[in-house]
Every structure is written in structure tokens, then in C-alpha cells.
Design a protein around this motif. Structure first.
Motif: not given
Length: 322
Positions: A237-250, A272-278
């Protein structure tokens, strides 16, 4: 519970690969046909002129498709206890009316991040967006359209999709659901649906779309412990420019599923969960919510006691990371 169901089947070949929720997921897809046709048609028309759009128009289209993907999250079979939760109407018609129900709206921050990433891109560095998927059916199609838009508009060069490794929360997307959906669209008796499916099959073949499933997504851990429990996934996930988390459980796993004050900062709740902008695209179906303006949650609570679990409200909540 979902793991126990999976284990019972896994120990009983030849039904060890059977997905007990497959029928419900397929039904949701077919019952959402009209909405899927409307979305695919809109998108294919958009693609004809995408090269002529100026930056302002591109931004408008991105915000539209982010909203379709956000409200697509209403289609959840675990939430409706298996009752019909398909998308019946055109998903694009009502967007304007839904804006007041987006309690945190960071869509412009997502746009800025992508535009800046595009401008700073070099020969060697691709712009990568990761979508951590939620439900199959209409919601998945809305995510695929968003992903195609990101590539077609050159806002991203590659999109990674993260699904579940076992059937989960009734309608969550597995690798089989992902491939099945694209195949169904490709063979559909509708020009724009099949055009979408065939193009998306091509994206997978070319490697600009990649599907991944990791066991971590179906473990009971908050995402704040991912770097310890699943360092390989965190590094990915750190390789990503943007993480899009879908939904309620996420969202619950992002925020540790705690009963925070409504105005508690999202950045801090991520623990402290900051692998990439999300960014979280979530319709509210459980009683965890952070990052609201002071008094905002209490005000809605006064008139709508069920606001946190009705799926009527949504958030597009962004965190820039470190």
C-alpha cells in the motif's frame, strides 16, 4: 461466523470452493441492470469527449463518479439481511439532491492530490491508485467505472483493487466476483455494458488493472496493526499515491471501531495507519463517526436518532498521511 462457514466448506471437497453467497450477489447484479446500463452508457458517452475536457470539467466528472461510488455503497446484502438492496434508478440523476447528506466532503482534496501527482509524474514513476473494495453488484461496477475514468483521464496510470480472499459479509467482493462481473458485462446484450466489460478485461490483460486479495482483509485486526500483522500488505500500500477505502466495515477498521466523539480528528483516529494518502468513501451503517464539525453529529441525532445506521448519510473523508 463468516470464517466458520468458510471452514466448514473448505473441509468438504468437492464443495470446498463453493460460495454460499454467490447467488445473492448475482441477483443483486441482475436486479441492478437498469442502473448499470445507465452508468455504463453515461460513461461511454463521456469517454468520446474526454480528450476535449478542460481541467474544470474533468474535476466535475471525477466528483460525480466519486459520488456514484459513494452511494453505490448503499447496496449491501449483509446490511439489508439479504433483502433486495439493488440499485434500481439511474445513479446519476439524484446526485445533486444527495450532497447535503455527505457529512464530510473532501472530494476536492482527492482531486488536488491526483492533479498534483499527475503534474509531478516522471518517466519512471507511475501514478497508482488502490481501491479497497467493499460490495459486489452495483457498487463494484461503480468502482470499476471510477477506476476506468482515472486511467482514461490520465489522472492515474494503474489501479490496484483489493478484495476478500474468502466469501465475507455476504456481498463483499472476492476474486471470483470481480472476474465474473467483468465477464457478465463483456457478454451483455447491451452495447455500452459490453464495451465496458471488454475494455476492463483489456485493462487486466495489459496489467494497468491488478486484482489482489490478502488474508489480512478478513482478519479481525484494525488497520493500525497492519504494519505488524501484515507488513507485506502495508509495504504494498505504501507504493500507492492514493488509497480509496470503500464502505462501512473498512471505516470501522480504519478508526478502530471505537465510540469516538463525533468531532475527534480522523487523522488521530487512524492511530498511525498512514501507508499513503487515503480517502474513505462510506455510507454510515454503524455507530462510529469521526471528523465532524463540533455539534454537527449532535444536531442530526436530535432529529434522526437512527442517522448512524440508516445508510442515508455518507462521508468522503480524506487524510493526507504523514
Amino acid at each position: 461466523m463468516y470464517r466458520r462457514i468458510h471452514a466448514a466448506l473448505a473441509q468438504n471437497p468437492p464443495i470446498d470452493n463453493f460460495d454460499v453467497f454467490k447467488e445473492g450477489k448475482a441477483q443483486n447484479f441482475f436486479e441492478s441492470q437498469e442502473a448499470i446500463i445507465a452508468l455504463c452508457t453515461y460513461f461511454q458517452e463521456l469517454l468520446k469527449n474526454i480528450k476535449d475536457l478542460d481541467e474544470k470539467q474533468l474535476q466535475e466528472e471525477l466528483l460525480k463518479l466519486l459520488q456514484v461510488s459513494l452511494w453505490g455503497n448503499k447496496c449491501d446484502l449483509s446490511f439489508s439481511a439479504g433483502e433486495d438492496s439493488s440499485q434500481k434508478s439511474s445513479p446519476l440523476q439524484s446526485l445533486e439532491n444527495m450532497i447535503p447528506y455527505i457529512l464530510v466532503n473532501d472530494m476536492e482534496k482527492v482531486w488536488s492530490l491526483l492533479v498534483n501527482a499527475k503534474k509531478n509524474r516522471t518517466e519512471r514513476s507511475n501514478v497508482r491508485v488502490d481501491i479497497i473494495l467493499d460490495n459486489a453488484g452495483f457498487e463494484l461496477v461503480s468502482d470499476l467505472v471510477l477506476a476506468d475514468f482515472l486511467l482514461s483521464s490520465k489522472l492515474a496510470d494503474e489501479v490496484y483493487f483489493h478484495g476478500k480472499s474468502i466469501p465475507w459479509y455476504v456481498s463483499d467482493t472476492t476474486k471470483h466476483d470481480f472476474n465474473w462481473t467483468i465477464k457478465q458485462l463483456g457478454s451483455a446484450n447491451h452495447m455500452w455494458m459490453s464495451r465496458c466489460g471488454i475494455n476492463w478485461e483489456g485493462n487486466l490483460k495489459k496489467g494497468v488493472w491488478v486484482f489482489r486479495d490478502h488474508m489480512f482483509w478478513t482478519l479481525p485486526h484494525d488497520f493500525s496493526s497492519m504494519s505488524e500483522v501484515a507488513p507485506d500488505l502495508y509495504a504494498e500500500l505504501q507504493k500507492s499515491n492514493l488509497l480509496l477505502f470503500k464502505g462501512d466495515l473498512n471505516y470501522r477498521k480504519l478508526t478502530g471501531d471505537r465510540k469516538w466523539e463525533y468531532s475527534f480528528p480522523f487523522h488521530q483516529a487512524l492511530n498511525k495507519f498512514h501507508p499513503a494518502p487515503l480517502c474513505s468513501l462510506r455510507t454510515l451503517k454503524s455507530d462510529t463517526q469521526v471528523g465532524l464539525k463540533p455539534g454537527q453529529g449532535e444536531q442530526i441525532q436530535g432529529s434522526e436518532p437512527e442517522w448512524m445506521v440508516s445508510g442515508k448519510y455518507g462521508v468522503v473523508q480524506f487524510d493526507a498521511g504523514l
